[in-house]
Design a protein around this motif. Sequence first.
Motif, PDB file in Angstrom:
ATOM      1  N   ASP A  97       0.865 -28.258 -49.394  1.00 21.01           N
ATOM      2  CA  ASP A  97       0.090 -28.648 -48.217  1.00 21.01           C
ATOM      3  C   ASP A  97      -1.392 -28.433 -48.506  1.00 21.01           C
ATOM      4  N   ASP A  98      -2.233 -28.786 -47.554  1.00 18.88           N
ATOM      5  CA  ASP A  98      -3.690 -28.717 -47.765  1.00 18.88           C
ATOM      6  C   ASP A  98      -4.194 -27.304 -48.042  1.00 18.88           C
ATOM      7  N   VAL A 137      11.904 -30.536 -46.073  1.00 21.61           N
ATOM      8  CA  VAL A 137      10.638 -30.207 -46.739  1.00 21.61           C
ATOM      9  C   VAL A 137      10.936 -29.331 -47.961  1.00 21.61           C
ATOM     10  N   SER A 141       5.138 -33.106 -52.115  1.00 20.16           N
ATOM     11  CA  SER A 141       4.272 -33.111 -50.941  1.00 20.16           C
ATOM     12  C   SER A 141       5.040 -32.690 -49.697  1.00 20.16           C
ATOM     13  N   VAL A 142       4.375 -31.938 -48.845  1.00 21.67           N
ATOM     14  CA  VAL A 142       4.948 -31.542 -47.563  1.00 21.67           C
ATOM     15  C   VAL A 142       5.190 -32.767 -46.674  1.00 21.67           C
ATOM     16  N   VAL A 143       4.527 -33.874 -46.983  1.00 16.91           N
ATOM     17  CA  VAL A 143       4.671 -35.106 -46.205  1.00 16.91           C
ATOM     18  C   VAL A 143       6.094 -35.663 -46.310  1.00 16.91           C
TER      19      VAL A 143
END
Length: 193
Positions: A63-64, A46, A38-40
């Motif tokens: 990402d989304d 990242v 996840s980019v989170v």
Amino acid sequence: MAKLYFRYGTMNSGKSIEVLRVAHNYEEQGKKVLLLTSVVDDRFGVGKVTSRIGMQKNAIAVDDAMNMVEMARTEKPNCILVDEAQFLNTAQVTQLIEIVDELNIPVIAYGLRADFMGELFEGSTALLAAADTIEEIKTVCWYCDKKAIMNMRCKDGEPVFHGEQIQMGGNESYVPVCRKCYASKKKASLTAK
């Protein structure tokens, strides 16, 4: 026939080292793996899967906007591995399902089941509902020898039971605990107020 696997565990249960181990096994056999995260999760940069013992590998940051189905269709991997899968949203998990069912590519997603308040993450909820196989990666409680099933957030060594769902951190911020120790620490925290 490919399957969607969800392998979950508490913080510090070895999920990321397992991701790296499985990736190594595929690659050692000359097979192609897509490693996603996840980019989170930006703790180590990242697009990095990093274990607490220091092993690290570059990954594709999800990402989304990413279309994982098209990426899988183009790249044609033998397997897709996802670290920090709890941070996926339901639409992204639906893409993983499509990769498994339509492209016949196995997907193994690793992540937390629940946050530090005992609440399920969106990605974990979707994976628990849809995965063909659900497996627990186990570790022991920070305070006793029971199996850890919860994540306790800490600040300056003291348990914290409120705040935003997502706060990136490692051993300085989270410890794995059993339900009994979690409840005991929470009760003591409320009593101290």
